[in-house]
Design a protein around this motif. Structure first.
Motif: not given
Length: 68
Positions: A54-61
């Motif tokens: 992945a080029q980016a990660a979105i972490i839904f905290l």
């Protein structure tokens, strides 16, 4: 693999699905386990590969995410 990896708690899947849809409408490919992990896959291997590519990660905290 997709350039954006989504990490989230299953409890938050409805909210994450809305973000995933918006990214898709913007033409941004997203990797989401519910769509990308197939029966018989070795889940740790699949997750590690997807995150590494992945080029980016979105972490839904959320409380649910942090509780696990």
């Amino acid at each position: 693999m997709a350039p954006v990896f989504l990490s989230y708690s299953r409890d938050d899947r409805a909210a994450v699905a809305r973000v995933r849809e918006a990214l898709g409408e913007a033409g941004i490919p997203v990797w989401m386990d519910q769509e990308s992990v197939l029966p018989g896959d070795q889940i740790p291997d699949v997750l590690n590969k997807a995150l590494a590519e992945a080029q980016a990660a979105i972490i839904f905290l959320s409380r649910s995410y942090l509780a696990k």
